[in-house]
Design an enzyme around this catalytic site. Structure first.
Site, PDB file in Angstrom:
ATOM      1  N   GLU A  42       0.806  -1.223   0.000  1.00 53.50           N
ATOM      2  CA  GLU A  42       0.000   0.000   0.000  1.00 53.50           C
ATOM      3  C   GLU A  42       0.841   1.277   0.000  1.00 53.50           C
ATOM      4  O   GLU A  42       0.492   2.256  -0.674  1.00 53.50           O
ATOM      5  CB  GLU A  42      -0.945   0.013   1.211  1.00 53.50           C
ATOM      6  CG  GLU A  42      -2.035  -1.047   1.156  1.00 53.50           C
ATOM      7  CD  GLU A  42      -1.569  -2.426   1.627  1.00 53.50           C
ATOM      8  OE1 GLU A  42      -2.368  -3.376   1.529  1.00 53.50           O
ATOM      9  OE2 GLU A  42      -0.400  -2.547   2.084  1.00 53.50           O
ATOM     10  N   HIS A  94     -14.111  -0.599   3.509  1.00 58.17           N
ATOM     11  CA  HIS A  94     -14.106  -1.466   4.696  1.00 58.17           C
ATOM     12  C   HIS A  94     -13.690  -0.709   5.958  1.00 58.17           C
ATOM     13  O   HIS A  94     -12.895  -1.180   6.764  1.00 58.17           O
ATOM     14  CB  HIS A  94     -13.190  -2.673   4.480  1.00 58.17           C
ATOM     15  CG  HIS A  94     -13.672  -3.601   3.407  1.00 58.17           C
ATOM     16  ND1 HIS A  94     -13.713  -3.226   2.090  1.00 58.17           N
ATOM     17  CD2 HIS A  94     -14.135  -4.876   3.465  1.00 58.17           C
ATOM     18  CE1 HIS A  94     -14.181  -4.233   1.359  1.00 58.17           C
ATOM     19  NE2 HIS A  94     -14.462  -5.238   2.166  1.00 58.17           N
ATOM     20  N   ARG A 148     -18.377  -1.545   3.988  1.00 59.85           N
ATOM     21  CA  ARG A 148     -18.622  -2.894   3.477  1.00 59.85           C
ATOM     22  C   ARG A 148     -20.099  -3.268   3.581  1.00 59.85           C
ATOM     23  O   ARG A 148     -20.628  -4.000   2.747  1.00 59.85           O
ATOM     24  CB  ARG A 148     -17.791  -3.886   4.304  1.00 59.85           C
ATOM     25  CG  ARG A 148     -18.046  -5.349   3.981  1.00 59.85           C
ATOM     26  CD  ARG A 148     -17.377  -6.219   5.028  1.00 59.85           C
ATOM     27  NE  ARG A 148     -17.431  -7.636   4.713  1.00 59.85           N
ATOM     28  CZ  ARG A 148     -17.024  -8.589   5.545  1.00 59.85           C
ATOM     29  NH1 ARG A 148     -16.518  -8.261   6.715  1.00 59.85           N
ATOM     30  NH2 ARG A 148     -17.110  -9.844   5.207  1.00 59.85           N
TER      31      ARG A 148
END
Length: 317
Positions: free
Chosen positions: A59, A110, A168
């Site tokens: 990331e 999420h 989510r």
């Protein structure tokens, strides 16, 4: 209200919006960290494979790549779970995106407790607090499908770094796509009322509306404000509510430290001091379990908003 409540996860709205807007904005590119199926950026990948870049489970590197693309005139959307986009990659987001004020958009999915069964390690309730500390970072936390899609296009048209938070869990669609208008930094009054004000963000906006209906049936008229942009914060709508209702309750699927509650408290402390009650995650980690049950266990429900409201009103009297 509609007879049938449509529910949709804002992460799906994110993926669909990218694919739709890819036609209109030819310099839009999407990066992901091996999570395209979960972040829903796979929808964009299928339509524009040559403009999609899977950076793998790296990331921080992805944020650096996005920064480089921005310097070359592209509009990169770097996508991953909030825990990794804001947490793992924080230093690169700060130094390579925030410091040079580059035109990078971060799509963080999420987020919050509603990740459910993934548990405490993935239930990121600190991301808004982290991103708020980066100078010049815009933070958007949409409430539903309509708002999420509108926010993605607003982010494209904004010059500078934007952190976008998506969930989510499928949540009710509360906005009408034909009449809804999104503006960065402008809160929206959804329900009028002068007894107190409930200020909510993200998926808690739906819960706030439910709570207001219950309170109204008991003779309590709560104003409900949707703050979709945490930074820059709409201080005008908050101070107006403070002056006109004298009591504020904030509701967020995030830690009460550094998020919406903190931002609102800071605003009224400086501008028009009134009591502020903060509903959110109370300085604790989450737990694994079905999303709705976890949210309820941590007080992120219409029922707790109603209960907190009654206590706050009783204390004021």
């Amino acid at each position: 209200m509609m007879a049938e409540v449509i529910k949709k996860a804002t992460r799906e709205s994110y993926g669909e919006a990218l694919a739709e807007l890819g036609e209109k904005y030819k310099n839009l590119v999407v990066l992901d960290a091996d999570l395209a199926a979960a972040t829903k950026t796979g929808i964009f990948k299928k339509k524009f494979p040559e403009r999609f870049f899977d950076c793998g489970i790296a990331e921080a590197n992805m944020m650096g790549v996005a920064a480089g693309m921005a310097t070359a005139g592209m509009i990169p959307f770097a996508s991953s779970f909030a825990m990794f986009a804001a947490g793992r990659a924080f230093e690169i987001v700060r130094n390579s995106i925030g410091y040079p004020h580059l035109n990078v958009k971060i799509g963080a999915t999420h987020a919050g407790l509603s990740v459910g069964e993934d548990g405490a390690t993935h239930q990121c309730c600190e991301d808004i607090a982290l991103m708020r500390t980066i100078p010049g970072m815009v933070i958007i936390n949409p409430a539903d499908d309509v708002e999420a899609k509108a926010a993605v296009e607003a982010a494209i048209n904004y010059q500078g770094p934007v952190y976008m938070r998506f969930g989510r869990l499928a949540v009710p669609v509360i906005n009408d796509k034909d009449t809804y208008r999104f503006e960065i930094g402008k809160g929206i009054e959804l329900v009028s009322g002068n007894d107190l004000t409930i200020i909510a963000t993200g998926l808690m906006v739906g819960e706030a509306l439910s709570a207001a209906e219950t309170l109204k049936s008991e003779g309590i008229h709560a104003r409900v404000i949707n703050i979709h942009t945490i930074k820059p914060l709409d201080q005008e709508i908050i101070l107006k509510a403070a002056k006109e209702t004298g009591l504020l309750i904030t509701v967020e699927e995030h830690s009460v430290i550094g998020g919406l509650g903190s931002a609102v408290a800071e605003t009224v402390c400086e501008g028009y001091p009134v009591p502020v009650y903060r509903i959110g995650v109370q300085d604790q980690f989450g737990k694994s379990g079905p999303a709705l049950e976890v949210l309820k266990a941590y007080g992120l429900s219409a029922e707790n908003i109603v209960e907190t409201t009654k206590k706050a009103l009783a204390n004021r009297k």
